[in-house]
Motif scaffolding. Structure first.
Motif, PDB file in Angstrom:
ATOM      1  N   LYS A  65       0.832  -1.210   0.000  1.00 11.00           N
ATOM      2  CA  LYS A  65       0.000   0.000   0.000  1.00 11.00           C
ATOM      3  C   LYS A  65       0.866   1.259   0.000  1.00 11.00           C
ATOM      4  N   LYS A  66       1.913   1.226   0.804  1.00  8.07           N
ATOM      5  CA  LYS A  66       2.824   2.367   0.885  1.00  8.07           C
ATOM      6  C   LYS A  66       3.554   2.577  -0.444  1.00  8.07           C
ATOM      7  N   VAL A  67       3.969   1.480  -1.057  1.00 11.19           N
ATOM      8  CA  VAL A  67       4.681   1.554  -2.337  1.00 11.19           C
ATOM      9  C   VAL A  67       3.740   2.036  -3.436  1.00 11.19           C
ATOM     10  N   ASP A  68       2.506   1.539  -3.457  1.00 12.22           N
ATOM     11  CA  ASP A  68       1.543   1.983  -4.461  1.00 12.22           C
ATOM     12  C   ASP A  68       1.245   3.470  -4.318  1.00 12.22           C
ATOM     13  N   LYS A  69       1.134   3.927  -3.082  1.00 12.06           N
ATOM     14  CA  LYS A  69       0.906   5.348  -2.835  1.00 12.06           C
ATOM     15  C   LYS A  69       2.094   6.173  -3.344  1.00 12.06           C
ATOM     16  N   ALA A  70       3.308   5.683  -3.101  1.00 15.01           N
ATOM     17  CA  ALA A  70       4.506   6.390  -3.562  1.00 15.01           C
ATOM     18  C   ALA A  70       4.541   6.458  -5.083  1.00 15.01           C
ATOM     19  N   PHE A  71       4.222   5.352  -5.755  1.00 11.14           N
ATOM     20  CA  PHE A  71       4.177   5.347  -7.220  1.00 11.14           C
ATOM     21  C   PHE A  71       3.138   6.347  -7.722  1.00 11.14           C
ATOM     22  N   LYS A  72       1.977   6.339  -7.112  1.00 13.46           N
ATOM     23  CA  LYS A  72       0.885   7.211  -7.537  1.00 13.46           C
ATOM     24  C   LYS A  72       1.263   8.681  -7.389  1.00 13.46           C
ATOM     25  N   GLU A  73       1.822   9.041  -6.233  1.00 12.60           N
ATOM     26  CA  GLU A  73       2.179  10.432  -5.980  1.00 12.60           C
ATOM     27  C   GLU A  73       3.319  10.906  -6.880  1.00 12.60           C
ATOM     28  N   LEU A  74       4.326  10.070  -7.072  1.00  7.26           N
ATOM     29  CA  LEU A  74       5.432  10.461  -7.944  1.00  7.26           C
ATOM     30  C   LEU A  74       4.975  10.594  -9.396  1.00  7.26           C
ATOM     31  N   THR A  75       4.142   9.681  -9.837  1.00  9.49           N
ATOM     32  CA  THR A  75       3.636   9.760 -11.204  1.00  9.49           C
ATOM     33  C   THR A  75       2.827  11.041 -11.396  1.00  9.49           C
ATOM     34  N   TYR A  76       1.972  11.352 -10.438  1.00 10.56           N
ATOM     35  CA  TYR A  76       1.168  12.574 -10.519  1.00 10.56           C
ATOM     36  C   TYR A  76       2.062  13.805 -10.572  1.00 10.56           C
ATOM     37  N   PHE A  77       3.079  13.844  -9.723  1.00  8.34           N
ATOM     38  CA  PHE A  77       3.993  14.990  -9.701  1.00  8.34           C
ATOM     39  C   PHE A  77       4.738  15.133 -11.023  1.00  8.34           C
ATOM     40  N   LEU A  78       5.280  14.034 -11.525  1.00  9.75           N
ATOM     41  CA  LEU A  78       6.075  14.103 -12.752  1.00  9.75           C
ATOM     42  C   LEU A  78       5.229  14.429 -13.971  1.00  9.75           C
ATOM     43  N   GLU A  79       3.989  13.968 -14.009  1.00  6.30           N
ATOM     44  CA  GLU A  79       3.132  14.276 -15.152  1.00  6.30           C
ATOM     45  C   GLU A  79       2.714  15.735 -15.168  1.00  6.30           C
ATOM     46  N   ARG A  80       2.704  16.392 -14.013  1.00  2.00           N
ATOM     47  CA  ARG A  80       2.328  17.803 -13.940  1.00  2.00           C
ATOM     48  C   ARG A  80       3.460  18.743 -14.320  1.00  2.00           C
ATOM     49  N   GLN A  81       4.690  18.264 -14.397  1.00  2.00           N
ATOM     50  CA  GLN A  81       5.828  19.124 -14.699  1.00  2.00           C
ATOM     51  C   GLN A  81       5.788  19.544 -16.163  1.00  2.00           C
ATOM     52  N   ASP A  82       6.020  20.834 -16.403  1.00  2.00           N
ATOM     53  CA  ASP A  82       6.002  21.379 -17.752  1.00  2.00           C
ATOM     54  C   ASP A  82       7.427  21.774 -18.144  1.00  2.00           C
ATOM     55  N   VAL A  83       7.901  21.216 -19.232  1.00  2.00           N
ATOM     56  CA  VAL A  83       9.283  21.445 -19.663  1.00  2.00           C
ATOM     57  C   VAL A  83       9.480  22.897 -20.077  1.00  2.00           C
ATOM     58  N   LYS A  84       8.523  23.455 -20.813  1.00  2.00           N
ATOM     59  CA  LYS A  84       8.659  24.841 -21.274  1.00  2.00           C
ATOM     60  C   LYS A  84       8.705  25.824 -20.111  1.00  2.00           C
TER      61      LYS A  84
END
Length: 119
Positions: A65-84
């Motif tokens: 559960k802890k690992v799944d939460k970590a994957f979910k949060e990191l994925t959400y953070f990285l997908e929100r990053q804008d390169v420009k």
């Protein structure tokens, strides 16, 4: 778990510009301060779980559960990053630092000129 970690490593390369290192653990290490503190902690949870998963007896200790939460949060953070936006902010930071150095230099030159009585 390894496949999900590789997806995160790909996102880190695309969104944060982390080119150095092979695999998720190396990318996290090279990302450094590009990741916020909470994201580095979540990445550490994933790296630890990957290490435990490699051993059959230790794999039972993984808190999924802890690992799944970590994957979910990191994925959400990285997908929100804008390169420009990241590039634009780096450029503006550089320009601001350059302007500060120029103003301080001009101020020091004027101060020395006033001190010496040249102005």
């Amino acid at each position: 778990m390894t496949h999900r970690a590789e997806n995160l490593a790909t996102l880190m390369r695309e969104r944060l510009g982390v080119r150095a290192g092979e695999g998720f653990e190396a990318k996290v290490k090279h990302a450094g301060r590009r990741l916020p503190r909470w994201a580095r902690k979540q990445a550490a949870v994933i790296v630890e779980a990957m290490a435990l998963e490699a051993h059959p007896k230790l794999a039972q200790q993984v808190a999924h559960k802890k690992v799944d939460k970590a994957f979910k949060e990191l994925t959400y953070f990285l997908e929100r990053q804008d390169v420009k936006t990241r590039r634009k902010n780096r450029f503006l930071d550089f320009v601001a630092a350059l302007a500060f150095v120029v103003f301080v230099t001009i101020g020091l030159v004027l101060a020395v000129m006033v001190w010496r009585g040249l102005v």
